[in-house]
Design an enzyme around this catalytic site. Structure first.
Site: not given
Length: 508
Positions: A345, A371-373
């Site tokens: 994810t 959150s990698r975004v």
């Protein structure tokens, strides 16, 4: 008399057309616990849909194991209807879901059959069929995630933002509010007027039917069933349906994504999905690996979650956002399935038992969640207030660890600790209380600029609610709607917020 008989026979044979039909069929040689072994059908493909002809009608199945002399199949439905010697036919197609706009507002099982007692969903010729298993969109078809999917949860939207097309894991022990968090997210989608409302698909895997019924009732009361589909594989259903449910949910989401719409699919939860796959694999004599899971357990989740994507404009511009849920045992995030899904994810939201029992709800551990975004999935207004919020909370966590051992603290440290306690109170939120992002921006701005610092800590939350009510009534047009429509927090708006807070303080 003989001539008469001959004439009649001639007439009979004149209409006779000799036709030889060859058909490949198989035979059930073993059945039990939701799986079958079949002899024959040498040309059946992996994952091909099968039809078992029984005394009680046709039962569906899927070819799972292709062995030298036999086929191992999983039965989709009542395996007790099948007995040894029954005929099996290959269909030449992979299992498909009947999808279309008419699914919205309905409760179905993983095979697309209605479960809400409201009759058939599609009439003849309506909708279309989508394969339950489908190859994920390639790199060229995608574009970077950049449009926010607001959850209405303050701590998530400000510090762990989710974008449309992202895969964000929700992880934590049982009874910590994982399902409540996603239900609030669904409810908030109908209230976020700045962006297109996504079609929400909630996939209940191995849940109690009473729990699913309660969720449906909650969504109906909030008006959220108008854009929601429930796929239910309850705990009383066959293990094969537990395994199939998330793929069915992904197929429905893909249909809307390919229509150029946004879709949100929630898998509640993938731990039970992994258990179901382990059970089926062990029954089919597949070699077990770590924790008795088969070797391809990583692949079944990666091929599911990779189907979530933000498509480029050339491919319709639709998106499919995935929120998988994983249940941990005693907070062990280093177990096999949690680590697998974390690695697939684009970030995780970790719910911590200690925070939950201290009354900090939702119990999101902002330090371990990511959150990698990142801020690419935030409006400019939220980005502006969130940076300061995350920094001050990080400083508070660091100081709080040492402050409990210190008898004397300097003024600067005391102020930082107080600000941290205020921010923790501001981030607390009850169930079924999602807050629009524009109101979150106002609240975070006020809190990070010290306007709540002179209040008793236990009064911060209630004062915040009153302040937002005041802003909505008195400054809807010049502050609230401006932030909502522009997504920005300009200097002029900041001044108006400051003036609005001063007015509020005078009448409070």
């Amino acid at each position: 008399m003989a001539d008469f008989i001959v004439e009649n026979l001639k007439k009979e044979f004149e209409g006779f057309a000799r036709e030889i039909k060859a058909e490949k069929i198989g035979t059930v040689i073993e059945v039990g616990d939701g799986i079958c072994r079949i002899s024959g059908l040498g040309e059946v493909a992996s994952q091909e849909e099968l039809e078992f002809e029984t005394e009680h009608g046709v039962v569906q199945g899927i070819a799972f194991n292709l062995e030298e002399d036999t086929i191992g199949a999983i039965v989709l439905g009542e395996y007790l209807k099948i007995k040894e010697g029954d005929t099996v036919r290959g269909t030449g197609r992979v299992l498909s879901m009947h999808v279309g706009d008419k699914l919205i507002g309905r409760v179905i099982d993983p095979l697309g059959k209605p479960q809400d007692g409201r009759g058939e969903i599609f009439h003849k010729g309506e909708g279309e069929y989508y394969p339950v298993e489908r190859k994920a969109p390639g790199v060229i078809m995608r574009e970077p995630v950049g449009t926010p999917l607001h959850t209405g949860i303050k701590s998530i939207d400000s510090m762990i933002p989710i974008g449309r097309g992202q895969r964000e894991l929700i992880i934590g022990d049982r009874q910590l509010g994982k399902t409540s968090l996603v239900i609030d997210t669904i409810i908030n989608q109908g209230r976020d007027s700045r962006y297109q409302t996504p079609i929400c698909i909630y996939v209940a895997i191995g849940q109690k039917e009473s729990k699913t019924a309660k969720i449906v009732s909650t969504l109906e009361q909030a008006g959220a069933m108008e854009y929601t589909i429930i796929v239910s594989a309850p705990s009383s259903s066959a293990t094969s349906l537990w395994f199939l449910a998330p793929y069915a949910g992904a197929a429905i989401g893909e249909y809307f994504m390919h229509q150029g719409k946004d879709a949100l699919v929630i898998y509640d939860d993938l731990s039970k999905h992994a258990w179901a796959y382990r059970e089926l694999s062990l029954l089919l004599r597949r070699p077990p690996g770590r924790e008795a899971y088969p070797g391809d357990i990583f692949y079944i989740h990666s091929r599911l979650l990779e189907r979530a994507a933000k498509l480029s404009k050339e491919h319709g511009g639709g998106s499919l956002t995935a929120l998988p849920i994983i249940e941990t045992q005693l907070g062990d995030v280093s177990a096999y399935i949690p680590t697998n899904v974390i690695s697939i994810t684009d970030g995780q939201i970790y719910l911590e038992p200690e925070l939950f029992y201290q009354g900090n709800r939702p119990a999101v551990n902002v330090g371990l969640s990511v959150s990698r975004v990142g801020s690419a999935a935030q409006t400019k207004a939220m980005k502006k207030v969130a940076g300061k919020l995350r920094l001050e909370l990080a400083q508070f966590r660091e100081l709080a660890a040492f402050a409990q051992f210190a008898s004397d603290l300097d003024e600067s440290t005391r102020k930082r600790l107080l600000r941290g306690k205020v921010l923790v109170e501001v981030l607390k939120q009850g169930e079924r209380e999602p807050i629009p992002f524009e109101k979150q921006v106002i609240l975070m701005y006020v809190a990070t600029h010290g306007y709540f610092d002179d209040l008793p800590v236990d009064a911060v939350r209630s004062t915040g609610v009153k302040l937002l009510d005041y802003m909505e009534k008195m400054h809807e047009k010049d502050i609230v709607s401006t932030i909502r429509e522009t997504g920005e927090l300009s200097g002029a708006i900041e001044e108006k917020i400051k003036n609005g807070v001063e007015e509020f303080k005078k009448i409070k």
